[in-house]
Design a protein around this motif. Structure first.
Motif, PDB file in Angstrom:
ATOM      1  N   LEU A   1     -14.245  -4.266  -5.290  1.00 42.93           N
ATOM      2  CA  LEU A   1     -13.157  -4.463  -5.470  1.00 42.93           C
ATOM      3  C   LEU A   1     -11.973  -3.354  -5.448  1.00 42.93           C
ATOM      4  CD1 LEU A   1     -12.094  -7.724  -7.074  1.00 42.93           C
ATOM      5  CD2 LEU A   1     -11.589  -7.176  -4.971  1.00 42.93           C
ATOM      6  N   ARG A   2     -12.571  -2.308  -5.681  1.00 46.99           N
ATOM      7  CA  ARG A   2     -12.095  -0.593  -6.936  1.00 46.99           C
ATOM      8  C   ARG A   2     -12.560   0.248  -5.556  1.00 46.99           C
ATOM      9  NH1 ARG A   2      -9.809   0.305 -11.425  1.00 46.99           N
ATOM     10  NH2 ARG A   2     -10.616   2.569 -11.608  1.00 46.99           N
ATOM     11  N   ALA A   3     -13.430  -0.160  -4.718  1.00 46.59           N
ATOM     12  CA  ALA A   3     -12.900   1.839  -4.130  1.00 46.59           C
ATOM     13  C   ALA A   3     -12.412   1.377  -2.821  1.00 46.59           C
ATOM     14  CB  ALA A   3     -14.659   1.073  -3.213  1.00 46.59           C
ATOM     15  N   ARG A   4     -12.600   2.221  -2.075  1.00 46.13           N
ATOM     16  CA  ARG A   4     -11.316   2.609  -0.579  1.00 46.13           C
ATOM     17  C   ARG A   4     -12.257   1.026   0.752  1.00 46.13           C
ATOM     18  NH1 ARG A   4      -7.732   5.867  -0.248  1.00 46.13           N
ATOM     19  NH2 ARG A   4      -8.349   8.072  -1.796  1.00 46.13           N
ATOM     20  N   GLY A   5     -11.398  -0.029   1.137  1.00 46.88           N
ATOM     21  CA  GLY A   5     -11.959  -0.797   1.586  1.00 46.88           C
ATOM     22  C   GLY A   5     -12.149  -1.947   1.165  1.00 46.88           C
ATOM     23  N   GLY A   6     -11.390  -1.759  -0.759  1.00 47.52           N
ATOM     24  CA  GLY A   6     -11.685  -3.034  -1.272  1.00 47.52           C
ATOM     25  C   GLY A   6     -10.131  -3.715  -1.228  1.00 47.52           C
ATOM     26  N   LEU A   7      -8.917  -4.536  -2.531  1.00 56.21           N
ATOM     27  CA  LEU A   7      -7.859  -4.612  -2.598  1.00 56.21           C
ATOM     28  C   LEU A   7      -7.235  -3.587  -2.600  1.00 56.21           C
ATOM     29  CD1 LEU A   7      -6.133  -4.550  -6.137  1.00 56.21           C
ATOM     30  CD2 LEU A   7      -7.999  -5.622  -6.366  1.00 56.21           C
ATOM     31  N   VAL A   8      -6.871  -2.424  -2.273  1.00 57.75           N
ATOM     32  CA  VAL A   8      -5.859  -1.680  -2.566  1.00 57.75           C
ATOM     33  C   VAL A   8      -5.797  -1.257  -0.760  1.00 57.75           C
ATOM     34  CG1 VAL A   8      -4.988   0.428  -2.504  1.00 57.75           C
ATOM     35  CG2 VAL A   8      -6.375  -0.374  -4.650  1.00 57.75           C
ATOM     36  N   THR A   9      -7.309  -1.506  -0.333  1.00 64.10           N
ATOM     37  CA  THR A   9      -6.438  -0.936   1.548  1.00 64.10           C
ATOM     38  C   THR A   9      -6.263  -2.189   1.590  1.00 64.10           C
ATOM     39  OG1 THR A   9      -8.422   0.842   0.691  1.00 64.10           O
ATOM     40  CG2 THR A   9      -7.924  -0.466   3.667  1.00 64.10           C
ATOM     41  N   VAL A  10      -6.401  -3.040   1.517  1.00 64.30           N
ATOM     42  CA  VAL A  10      -5.729  -4.855   2.023  1.00 64.30           C
ATOM     43  C   VAL A  10      -4.681  -5.055   1.938  1.00 64.30           C
ATOM     44  CG1 VAL A  10      -6.449  -7.214   1.630  1.00 64.30           C
ATOM     45  CG2 VAL A  10      -8.037  -5.666   2.131  1.00 64.30           C
ATOM     46  N   LEU A  11      -4.010  -4.360   0.419  1.00 68.91           N
ATOM     47  CA  LEU A  11      -2.955  -4.777   0.401  1.00 68.91           C
ATOM     48  C   LEU A  11      -1.821  -3.278   1.283  1.00 68.91           C
ATOM     49  CD1 LEU A  11      -2.525  -5.993  -3.600  1.00 68.91           C
ATOM     50  CD2 LEU A  11      -2.063  -7.109  -1.358  1.00 68.91           C
ATOM     51  N   ALA A  12      -1.997  -2.514   0.724  1.00 69.60           N
ATOM     52  CA  ALA A  12      -1.666  -1.065   2.145  1.00 69.60           C
ATOM     53  C   ALA A  12      -1.714  -2.189   3.127  1.00 69.60           C
ATOM     54  CB  ALA A  12      -2.702   0.067   1.484  1.00 69.60           C
ATOM     55  N   ASP A  13      -2.622  -2.322   4.044  1.00 70.63           N
ATOM     56  CA  ASP A  13      -2.250  -2.953   5.425  1.00 70.63           C
ATOM     57  C   ASP A  13      -1.292  -3.500   5.278  1.00 70.63           C
ATOM     58  OD1 ASP A  13      -4.745  -0.668   5.869  1.00 70.63           O
ATOM     59  OD2 ASP A  13      -5.953  -2.784   6.054  1.00 70.63           O
ATOM     60  N   TRP A  14      -1.244  -5.195   4.344  1.00 70.17           N
ATOM     61  CA  TRP A  14      -0.330  -5.386   4.287  1.00 70.17           C
ATOM     62  C   TRP A  14       1.303  -5.089   4.007  1.00 70.17           C
ATOM     63  CZ3 TRP A  14      -0.665  -9.940   6.662  1.00 70.17           C
ATOM     64  CH2 TRP A  14      -1.761 -11.082   6.155  1.00 70.17           C
ATOM     65  N   GLU A  15       1.077  -3.984   3.320  1.00 63.94           N
ATOM     66  CA  GLU A  15       1.949  -2.870   2.992  1.00 63.94           C
ATOM     67  C   GLU A  15       3.077  -2.445   4.572  1.00 63.94           C
ATOM     68  OE1 GLU A  15       4.805   0.691   1.503  1.00 63.94           O
ATOM     69  OE2 GLU A  15       2.247   0.493   1.322  1.00 63.94           O
ATOM     70  N   ALA A  16       2.499  -2.349   5.523  1.00 66.02           N
ATOM     71  CA  ALA A  16       2.526  -1.484   6.948  1.00 66.02           C
ATOM     72  C   ALA A  16       2.591  -2.708   7.937  1.00 66.02           C
ATOM     73  CB  ALA A  16       0.955  -0.772   7.258  1.00 66.02           C
ATOM     74  N   ALA A  17       1.722  -3.821   7.526  1.00 66.09           N
ATOM     75  CA  ALA A  17       3.055  -5.116   8.629  1.00 66.09           C
ATOM     76  C   ALA A  17       4.015  -4.862   8.439  1.00 66.09           C
ATOM     77  CB  ALA A  17       1.041  -5.477   8.457  1.00 66.09           C
ATOM     78  N   VAL A  18       4.775  -4.823   6.629  1.00 72.08           N
ATOM     79  CA  VAL A  18       5.602  -5.591   7.002  1.00 72.08           C
ATOM     80  C   VAL A  18       6.832  -4.294   7.061  1.00 72.08           C
ATOM     81  CG1 VAL A  18       7.307  -5.565   4.633  1.00 72.08           C
ATOM     82  CG2 VAL A  18       5.098  -7.015   4.576  1.00 72.08           C
ATOM     83  N   ARG A  19       6.435  -3.857   6.823  1.00 71.97           N
ATOM     84  CA  ARG A  19       7.028  -2.301   6.910  1.00 71.97           C
ATOM     85  C   ARG A  19       7.461  -2.445   8.654  1.00 71.97           C
ATOM     86  NH1 ARG A  19       8.188   1.785   3.618  1.00 71.97           N
ATOM     87  NH2 ARG A  19       7.006   1.975   1.747  1.00 71.97           N
ATOM     88  N   ASP A  20       6.358  -2.340   9.742  1.00 74.28           N
ATOM     89  CA  ASP A  20       6.238  -2.375  10.681  1.00 74.28           C
ATOM     90  C   ASP A  20       7.587  -3.909  11.274  1.00 74.28           C
ATOM     91  OD1 ASP A  20       5.675  -1.462  13.952  1.00 74.28           O
ATOM     92  OD2 ASP A  20       4.221  -4.291  13.421  1.00 74.28           O
ATOM     93  N   GLU A  21       7.421  -4.843  10.563  1.00 73.31           N
ATOM     94  CA  GLU A  21       8.174  -5.833  11.050  1.00 73.31           C
ATOM     95  C   GLU A  21      10.131  -5.766  10.470  1.00 73.31           C
ATOM     96  OE1 GLU A  21       7.992 -10.553  10.594  1.00 73.31           O
ATOM     97  OE2 GLU A  21       6.524  -9.545  10.873  1.00 73.31           O
ATOM     98  N   LEU A  22      10.003  -4.434   9.592  1.00 76.05           N
ATOM     99  CA  LEU A  22      11.310  -4.485   9.230  1.00 76.05           C
ATOM    100  C   LEU A  22      11.337  -3.329   9.818  1.00 76.05           C
ATOM    101  CD1 LEU A  22      10.486  -4.853   5.255  1.00 76.05           C
ATOM    102  CD2 LEU A  22      12.131  -6.293   6.823  1.00 76.05           C
ATOM    103  N   GLY A  23      10.853  -2.447  10.312  1.00 80.69           N
ATOM    104  CA  GLY A  23      11.442  -1.565  10.679  1.00 80.69           C
ATOM    105  C   GLY A  23      11.223  -0.401  10.311  1.00 80.69           C
ATOM    106  N   TYR A  24      10.717  -0.992   9.124  1.00 80.18           N
ATOM    107  CA  TYR A  24      10.734   0.940   7.989  1.00 80.18           C
ATOM    108  C   TYR A  24       9.223   1.807   8.460  1.00 80.18           C
ATOM    109  CZ  TYR A  24      13.135  -2.151   4.713  1.00 80.18           C
ATOM    110  OH  TYR A  24      13.688  -3.122   4.288  1.00 80.18           O
ATOM    111  N   GLU A  25       9.610   3.529   7.917  1.00 73.81           N
ATOM    112  CA  GLU A  25       8.804   4.506   8.644  1.00 73.81           C
ATOM    113  C   GLU A  25       7.623   3.984   7.779  1.00 73.81           C
ATOM    114  OE1 GLU A  25      10.508   7.592   6.660  1.00 73.81           O
ATOM    115  OE2 GLU A  25      12.370   7.668   8.561  1.00 73.81           O
ATOM    116  N   ALA A  26       6.224   4.148   7.872  1.00 70.14           N
ATOM    117  CA  ALA A  26       5.095   4.409   7.131  1.00 70.14           C
ATOM    118  C   ALA A  26       5.561   4.372   5.806  1.00 70.14           C
ATOM    119  CB  ALA A  26       4.302   5.483   7.672  1.00 70.14           C
ATOM    120  N   ALA A  27       4.684   4.220   4.540  1.00 71.44           N
ATOM    121  CA  ALA A  27       4.431   4.158   3.156  1.00 71.44           C
ATOM    122  C   ALA A  27       4.518   5.519   3.086  1.00 71.44           C
ATOM    123  CB  ALA A  27       3.135   3.066   2.584  1.00 71.44           C
ATOM    124  N   PRO A  28       4.512   6.133   2.142  1.00 71.88           N
ATOM    125  CA  PRO A  28       4.762   7.338   1.980  1.00 71.88           C
ATOM    126  C   PRO A  28       3.334   7.607   0.758  1.00 71.88           C
ATOM    127  CG  PRO A  28       6.393   6.854   0.062  1.00 71.88           C
ATOM    128  CD  PRO A  28       5.610   5.424   1.313  1.00 71.88           C
TER     129      PRO A  28
END
Length: 198
Positions: free
Chosen positions: A67-94
């Motif tokens: 859960l703590r390493a790369r590919g764990g919960l941070v990566t999963v949630l970051a992928d969801w953030e990217a999907a939300v940003r994409d649907e909203l037409g926002y730029e990629a997360a900083p």
């Protein structure tokens, strides 16, 4: 997830799920920190069993590390953030820094956009299930409690349905019949129903 109320037909997911999902997102950074404490040697919640391996065991729990390493919960949630940003037409997360800083930024973004996510995001139900699963897994590791046991019951139409003792209700995906909490437990277990039919 719950069904929509009469005043929620303009939403994809109900407000109760939105409130719960938002609360779980707010708790994830603290759970992430507590998981970090479990990575220190000797801090695990071992049950005293010794494995039969010849090599030395890892000094930490692989579940916590997962859960703590790369590919764990941070990566999963970051992928969801990217999907939300994409649907909203926002730029990629900083770039936000290390995994802990990234988690704080991701959860902050998802919480801030929760009203839109739960009412309009095309994958809002999937995101909510993922948040609930990640939060539950992290919380169980921190508290040491076991996951709820799932059983499979059979709908009157023959469709199997996976439930737990705390399942509030369930709709059959095959026939769309709705069962309340008490009704679920009057359904036959799927494997027993199959054996009695044979």
């Amino acid at each position: 997830m719950r069904g929509l109320r009469d005043d929620e037909w303009d939403r994809l997911v109900c407000r109760i799920c939105q409130d719960r999902g938002t609360a779980m997102l707010r708790e994830l950074p603290a759970l992430y920190d507590q998981l970090g404490d479990l990575l220190e040697p000797g801090s695990g919640r071992g049950d005293g069993r010794v494995s039969g391996t010849r090599g030395a065991p890892l000094p930490c729990s692989l579940h916590v590390l997962d859960l703590r390493a790369r590919g764990g919960l941070v990566t999963v949630l970051a992928d969801w953030e990217a999907a939300v940003r994409d649907e909203l037409g926002y730029e990629a997360a900083p770039f936000r820094g290390d995994l802990r800083q990234t988690l704080a930024g991701v959860t902050g973004f998802l919480v801030a956009n929760a009203p839109w996510i739960y009412s309009s995001f095309s994958a809002s139900a999937d995101l909510h299930r993922e948040i609930r699963a990640l939060h539950g897994h992290a919380q169980r590791l921190v508290t040491g409690e076991q996951a709820e046991r799932r059983i499979t019951v059979q709908c009157a139409c023959g469709q199997p349905m996976r439930v737990t003792l705390t399942t509030p209700g369930r709709r059959c995906t095959a026939c769309d019949r709705q069962y309340g909490h008490a009704e679920i437990f009057h359904l036959p277990l799927a494997d027993r129903a199959e054996r009695s039919a044979a």
